[in-house]
Design an enzyme around this catalytic site. Structure first.
Site, mmCIF file in Angstrom:
data_model
loop_
_atom_site.group_PDB
_atom_site.id
_atom_site.type_symbol
_atom_site.label_atom_id
_atom_site.label_comp_id
_atom_site.label_asym_id
_atom_site.label_seq_id
_atom_site.Cartn_x
_atom_site.Cartn_y
_atom_site.Cartn_z
ATOM 1 N N CYS A 12 0.862 -1.185 0.000
ATOM 2 C CA CYS A 12 0.000 0.000 0.000
ATOM 3 C C CYS A 12 0.897 1.234 0.000
ATOM 4 C CB CYS A 12 -0.988 -0.032 1.166
ATOM 5 S SG CYS A 12 -0.234 0.008 2.807
ATOM 6 N N ASN A 15 2.144 1.626 4.428
ATOM 7 C CA ASN A 15 2.496 0.361 5.102
ATOM 8 C C ASN A 15 2.144 0.373 6.597
ATOM 9 O OD1 ASN A 15 5.550 -1.622 5.615
ATOM 10 N ND2 ASN A 15 3.448 -2.305 5.363
ATOM 11 N N SER A 19 -1.919 -2.638 4.021
ATOM 12 C CA SER A 19 -1.107 -3.842 3.767
ATOM 13 C C SER A 19 -0.861 -4.661 5.040
ATOM 14 C CB SER A 19 0.203 -3.511 3.032
ATOM 15 O OG SER A 19 1.012 -2.616 3.750
ATOM 16 N N ASP A 127 -8.354 3.851 1.263
ATOM 17 C CA ASP A 127 -7.414 4.112 2.352
ATOM 18 C C ASP A 127 -8.184 4.605 3.579
ATOM 19 O OD1 ASP A 127 -5.336 4.824 3.962
ATOM 20 O OD2 ASP A 127 -4.273 5.971 2.430
HETATM 21 P P1 4NP Z 1 -1.874 2.887 4.076
HETATM 22 O O1 4NP Z 1 -2.453 4.276 4.614
HETATM 23 O O2 4NP Z 1 -1.300 3.157 2.698
HETATM 24 O O3 4NP Z 1 -3.082 2.010 4.012
HETATM 25 O O4 4NP Z 1 -0.844 2.457 5.079
HETATM 26 C C1 4NP Z 1 -1.672 5.424 4.693
HETATM 27 C C2 4NP Z 1 -1.004 5.695 5.868
HETATM 28 C C3 4NP Z 1 -0.237 6.849 5.954
HETATM 29 C C4 4NP Z 1 -0.172 7.719 4.886
HETATM 30 C C5 4NP Z 1 -0.846 7.446 3.720
HETATM 31 C C6 4NP Z 1 -1.607 6.296 3.621
HETATM 32 N N1 4NP Z 1 0.583 8.914 4.991
HETATM 33 O O5 4NP Z 1 0.542 9.715 4.053
HETATM 34 O O6 4NP Z 1 1.249 9.127 6.013
#
Ligand code: 4NP
Length: 155
Positions: A12, A15, A19, A127
Site C-alpha cells: 500500500c 504500510n 497492507s 485508504d
Molecule cells: P496505508 O495508509 O497506505 O493504508 O498504510 C496510509 C497511511 C499513511 C499515509 C498514507 C496512507 N501517509 O501519508 O502518512
C-alpha cells in the site's frame, strides 16, 4: 525436494494501515487452512519506515482475533520484485507505482488485491488513514474477502 512456499508481498502507500491488515487476514486464513505461505507487507512511501501499524489497524485486527502489532513498516525495494512470487497492490495507484518501480528482470507477478475477489476485479481498497474505526473495520472486511479468494487459488 519440498517446493518453496508461495510468497506474497502486500503493498500500500504508508504500510501502516491496509497492507498490514491484508497480511494479517491472509496469515490468519492460511493458518486455518494449513497453508504454508511466506507473507510480508510494504509501502511505496517512506514516511512510516520502522513504525508499527496504525493503532486503529492494530485494534481492528485484534477485534477479529489477529495480532499485527509486531509488524514494522518498510519501503518496497528492487529485490522484492524477484524475492516474492506475487506483489499485490491494495489500490490502483499502488499498482501503477509498482509497475513504474519494477526493475529489469523482475519476476514477481503484479496484481490488485481485489483481482482475487470475484466481482471486484480492478477495484482498489480505500485508504482508511483519514477515517474512523468503522472505516478500519470496513478495510478488514475487504481484506478478509480477498484472503479467502487467495486461499482458494493457493490451496
Ligand atoms: P496505508 O495508509 O497506505 O493504508 O498504510 C496510509 C497511511 C499513511 C499515509 C498514507 C496512507 N501517509 O501519508 O502518512
Amino acid at each position: 525436494m519440498t517446493p518453496r512456499s508461495p510468497s506474497l508481498l502486500f503493498v500500500c502507500l504508508g504500510n501502516i494501515c491496509r497492507s498490514p491488515l491484508a497480511e494479517g487476514a491472509l496469515r490468519h486464513a492460511a493458518q486455518r487452512h494449513g497453508l504454508d505461505l511466506t507473507l510480508d507487507p510494504a509501502g511505496t512511501g517512506d514516511w512510516h519506515v520502522g513504525q508499527p501499524p496504525d493503532p486503529r489497524a492494530i485494534a481492528a485486527a485484534r477485534r477479529n482475533g489477529v495480532d499485527i502489532s509486531g509488524l514494522r513498516a518498510r519501503q518496497v525495494t528492487a529485490d522484492d520484485f524477484t524475492r516474492f512470487d506475487h506483489l499485490i497492490a491494495l489500490d490502483r495507484q499502488n499498482l501503477a507505482d509498482l509497475r513504474r518501480l519494477a526493475p529489469a528482470g523482475a519476476t514477481a507477478r503484479l496484481s490488485l488485491l481485489n483481482d482475487h475477489v470475484p466481482g471486484r476485479e480492478g477495484q482498489g481498497v480505500a485508504d482508511p488513514y483519514t477515517g474512523t474505526a468503522a472505516d478500519f473495520d470496513q478495510t478488514w472486511a475487504e481484506v478478509t474477502a480477498a484472503a479467502a479468494g487467495l486461499v482458494r487459488v493457493l490451496s
